[in-house]
Design a protein around this motif. Structure first.
Motif, PDB file in Angstrom:
ATOM      1  N   ASP A  23       2.441  10.126   3.624  1.00 35.12           N
ATOM      2  CA  ASP A  23       3.110   9.167   2.743  1.00 35.12           C
ATOM      3  C   ASP A  23       2.519   7.775   2.989  1.00 35.12           C
ATOM      4  OD1 ASP A  23       4.743   7.505   1.320  1.00 35.12           O
ATOM      5  OD2 ASP A  23       6.619   8.346   2.053  1.00 35.12           O
ATOM      6  N   PRO A  24       1.700   7.240   2.084  1.00 32.25           N
ATOM      7  CA  PRO A  24       1.038   5.957   2.341  1.00 32.25           C
ATOM      8  C   PRO A  24       2.003   4.780   2.387  1.00 32.25           C
ATOM      9  CG  PRO A  24       0.640   6.660   0.074  1.00 32.25           C
ATOM     10  CD  PRO A  24       1.329   7.804   0.762  1.00 32.25           C
ATOM     11  N   GLN A  25       3.156   4.893   1.704  1.00 34.50           N
ATOM     12  CA  GLN A  25       4.087   3.770   1.690  1.00 34.50           C
ATOM     13  C   GLN A  25       4.729   3.568   3.065  1.00 34.50           C
ATOM     14  OE1 GLN A  25       4.134   1.905  -0.942  1.00 34.50           O
ATOM     15  NE2 GLN A  25       2.876   3.287  -2.165  1.00 34.50           N
ATOM     16  N   ARG A  26       5.327   4.638   3.596  1.00 37.63           N
ATOM     17  CA  ARG A  26       5.951   4.530   4.919  1.00 37.63           C
ATOM     18  C   ARG A  26       4.907   4.316   6.002  1.00 37.63           C
ATOM     19  NH1 ARG A  26      10.415   9.476   4.756  1.00 37.63           N
ATOM     20  NH2 ARG A  26      11.648   8.672   2.997  1.00 37.63           N
ATOM     21  N   GLY A  27       3.797   5.009   5.884  1.00 42.21           N
ATOM     22  CA  GLY A  27       2.752   4.860   6.886  1.00 42.21           C
ATOM     23  C   GLY A  27       2.199   3.452   6.947  1.00 42.21           C
ATOM     24  N   SER A  28       2.073   2.800   5.816  1.00 41.82           N
ATOM     25  CA  SER A  28       1.541   1.443   5.782  1.00 41.82           C
ATOM     26  C   SER A  28       2.455   0.464   6.504  1.00 41.82           C
ATOM     27  CB  SER A  28       1.343   0.999   4.331  1.00 41.82           C
ATOM     28  OG  SER A  28       0.415   1.835   3.674  1.00 41.82           O
ATOM     29  N   VAL A  29       3.755   0.606   6.296  1.00 42.18           N
ATOM     30  CA  VAL A  29       4.714  -0.280   6.978  1.00 42.18           C
ATOM     31  C   VAL A  29       4.646  -0.062   8.485  1.00 42.18           C
ATOM     32  CG1 VAL A  29       7.140  -0.855   7.259  1.00 42.18           C
ATOM     33  CG2 VAL A  29       6.238  -0.388   4.971  1.00 42.18           C
ATOM     34  N   LEU A  54     -10.908  -0.941   6.203  1.00 45.14           N
ATOM     35  CA  LEU A  54     -12.286  -0.563   5.907  1.00 45.14           C
ATOM     36  C   LEU A  54     -12.422   0.943   5.745  1.00 45.14           C
ATOM     37  CD1 LEU A  54     -15.328  -1.325   5.717  1.00 45.14           C
ATOM     38  CD2 LEU A  54     -15.425  -1.020   8.193  1.00 45.14           C
ATOM     39  N   LEU A  55     -11.728   1.704   6.581  1.00 44.74           N
ATOM     40  CA  LEU A  55     -11.824   3.162   6.536  1.00 44.74           C
ATOM     41  C   LEU A  55     -10.892   3.783   5.496  1.00 44.74           C
ATOM     42  CD1 LEU A  55     -12.068   4.001  10.332  1.00 44.74           C
ATOM     43  CD2 LEU A  55     -13.909   3.838   8.660  1.00 44.74           C
ATOM     44  N   SER A  56     -10.120   2.952   4.828  1.00 38.36           N
ATOM     45  CA  SER A  56      -9.191   3.481   3.817  1.00 38.36           C
ATOM     46  C   SER A  56      -9.867   3.759   2.482  1.00 38.36           C
ATOM     47  CB  SER A  56      -8.028   2.497   3.602  1.00 38.36           C
ATOM     48  OG  SER A  56      -7.273   2.360   4.779  1.00 38.36           O
ATOM     49  N   GLY A  57     -11.128   3.367   2.342  1.00 41.86           N
ATOM     50  CA  GLY A  57     -11.804   3.564   1.056  1.00 41.86           C
ATOM     51  C   GLY A  57     -11.350   2.518   0.058  1.00 41.86           C
ATOM     52  N   ARG A  58     -10.660   2.987  -0.979  1.00 38.08           N
ATOM     53  CA  ARG A  58     -10.108   2.092  -2.002  1.00 38.08           C
ATOM     54  C   ARG A  58      -8.587   2.228  -2.036  1.00 38.08           C
ATOM     55  NH1 ARG A  58     -14.180   2.872  -7.191  1.00 38.08           N
ATOM     56  NH2 ARG A  58     -16.090   2.090  -6.167  1.00 38.08           N
ATOM     57  N   PRO A  59      -7.912   1.628  -1.062  1.00 38.76           N
ATOM     58  CA  PRO A  59      -6.457   1.768  -1.011  1.00 38.76           C
ATOM     59  C   PRO A  59      -5.780   0.988  -2.132  1.00 38.76           C
ATOM     60  CG  PRO A  59      -7.173   0.186   0.621  1.00 38.76           C
ATOM     61  CD  PRO A  59      -8.411   0.769   0.013  1.00 38.76           C
ATOM     62  N   ARG A  60      -4.579   1.425  -2.477  1.00 34.26           N
ATOM     63  CA  ARG A  60      -3.807   0.705  -3.483  1.00 34.26           C
ATOM     64  C   ARG A  60      -3.257  -0.602  -2.897  1.00 34.26           C
ATOM     65  NH1 ARG A  60      -0.013   5.509  -5.559  1.00 34.26           N
ATOM     66  NH2 ARG A  60      -0.380   6.183  -3.413  1.00 34.26           N
ATOM     67  N   LEU A  61      -2.962  -1.535  -3.797  1.00 29.18           N
ATOM     68  CA  LEU A  61      -2.586  -2.882  -3.372  1.00 29.18           C
ATOM     69  C   LEU A  61      -1.298  -2.896  -2.562  1.00 29.18           C
ATOM     70  CD1 LEU A  61      -3.077  -5.918  -3.421  1.00 29.18           C
ATOM     71  CD2 LEU A  61      -1.859  -6.010  -5.614  1.00 29.18           C
ATOM     72  N   LEU A  62      -0.285  -2.133  -2.989  1.00 30.05           N
ATOM     73  CA  LEU A  62       1.007  -2.184  -2.305  1.00 30.05           C
ATOM     74  C   LEU A  62       0.921  -1.699  -0.858  1.00 30.05           C
ATOM     75  CD1 LEU A  62       3.965  -2.886  -2.515  1.00 30.05           C
ATOM     76  CD2 LEU A  62       4.417  -0.582  -3.411  1.00 30.05           C
ATOM     77  N   PRO A  63       0.286  -0.548  -0.571  1.00 31.66           N
ATOM     78  CA  PRO A  63       0.140  -0.159   0.840  1.00 31.66           C
ATOM     79  C   PRO A  63      -0.624  -1.187   1.670  1.00 31.66           C
ATOM     80  CG  PRO A  63      -0.294   1.724  -0.580  1.00 31.66           C
ATOM     81  CD  PRO A  63      -0.182   0.527  -1.473  1.00 31.66           C
ATOM     82  N   VAL A  64      -1.627  -1.818   1.059  1.00 33.05           N
ATOM     83  CA  VAL A  64      -2.385  -2.837   1.786  1.00 33.05           C
ATOM     84  C   VAL A  64      -1.484  -4.015   2.155  1.00 33.05           C
ATOM     85  CG1 VAL A  64      -4.217  -4.562   1.582  1.00 33.05           C
ATOM     86  CG2 VAL A  64      -4.619  -2.225   0.813  1.00 33.05           C
ATOM     87  N   LEU A  65      -0.673  -4.452   1.205  1.00 38.24           N
ATOM     88  CA  LEU A  65       0.233  -5.569   1.476  1.00 38.24           C
ATOM     89  C   LEU A  65       1.257  -5.214   2.544  1.00 38.24           C
ATOM     90  CD1 LEU A  65       0.872  -6.915  -2.142  1.00 38.24           C
ATOM     91  CD2 LEU A  65      -0.597  -7.888  -0.375  1.00 38.24           C
ATOM     92  N   LYS A  66       1.710  -3.970   2.536  1.00 42.06           N
ATOM     93  CA  LYS A  66       2.692  -3.547   3.544  1.00 42.06           C
ATOM     94  C   LYS A  66       2.085  -3.482   4.937  1.00 42.06           C
ATOM     95  CE  LYS A  66       5.847  -1.008   0.528  1.00 42.06           C
ATOM     96  NZ  LYS A  66       6.499   0.292   0.226  1.00 42.06           N
ATOM     97  N   THR A  67       0.774  -3.253   5.007  1.00 38.15           N
ATOM     98  CA  THR A  67       0.108  -3.255   6.306  1.00 38.15           C
ATOM     99  C   THR A  67      -0.230  -4.668   6.751  1.00 38.15           C
ATOM    100  OG1 THR A  67      -0.864  -1.060   5.885  1.00 38.15           O
ATOM    101  CG2 THR A  67      -1.905  -2.416   7.584  1.00 38.15           C
TER     102      THR A  67
END
Length: 229
Positions: A23-29, A54-67
């Motif tokens: 789950d990228p949403q929970r994992g990002s937080v 860098l290793l995420s490839g092309r991640p979506r904006l919301l998971p990136v912001l949560k990280t």
């Protein structure tokens, strides 16, 4: 000292584990919170977040912001406190440690210091990880470790790859900022375990290659049939 090194390893692994969740949403937080805690423990660990992105490839904006969000907030608060207390954004202990470590080696060039640190690490890994004289075992083990790293890249094992890359980047940070042997290796506590992991990966990769070669040879001999004398 030992608790700090253990906490560094734990938080690094925790951030990578959260980052690799399905789950990228929970994992990002979770990755962002773990990376923020790691930054508070050791400020140079701010580079873990770029490694994961860098290793995420092309991640979506919301998971990136949560990280990035938790890490960014902690960095801002940390820098603001440093500026208020000392007038500098960096920690006040950095200059003190540089003076402590480098006062005894004045006149030695940076390249020579980096070479000394790397040679010291070869000796340390040989003595305390491989438990063998470094000239006898270290170089074959290093070759296996390089093969293990290449196999991780070939398999695209992103979790293990992130751990290895983070270990290399963290060491490189100290080679640039503070190439000193004075800390006794405790500032890079990931290296002993990651080195053994890479050696094990290399052994398995070589074993698989040997098995494949033997199978091909046996297959070619079976196709050729019996030899008539």
């Amino acid at each position: 000292t030992h608790q700090e090194a253990t906490a560094f390893v734990f938080l690094s692994l925790l951030a990578i584990c959260f980052w690799r969740q399905v789950d990228p949403q929970r994992g990002s937080v979770g990755a962002g919170i773990a990376a923020a805690a790691l930054f508070l423990l050791r400020p140079e660990s701010v580079l873990l977040t770029p490694v994961l992105l860098l290793l995420s490839g092309r991640p979506r904006l919301l998971p990136v912001l949560k990280t990035v969000g938790p890490v960014g907030l902690v960095i801002f608060a940390y820098a603001a406190i440093n500026w208020t207390l000392t007038g500098h954004l960096s920690p006040s202990t950095l200059n003190g440690r540089r003076w402590l470590y480098f006062s005894a080696v004045e006149g030695v060039g940076t390249a020579d210091l980096v070479a000394l640190v790397l040679l010291n690490w070869t000796d340390r890994l040989a003595r305390f990880v491989l438990a063998m004289p470094w000239g006898l075992v270290f170089w074959p083990a290093l070759g296996l470790a390089i093969e293990g790293g290449a196999d991780i890249v070939r398999r695209r094992a992103r979790g293990t790859g992130a751990l290895v890359l983070w270990t290399v980047v963290h060491l490189a940070t100290f080679l640039v900022v503070m190439p000193s042997m004075g800390h006794g290796g405790r500032y890079q506590p990931l290296w002993p375990g990651v080195f053994l992991l890479l050696v094990a990966e290399g052994v398995m990769s070589v074993e698989l290659t040997v098995r494949q070669v033997l199978r091909r040879r046996s297959g070619l001999q079976a196709r050729a049939g019996p030899v008539l004398l």
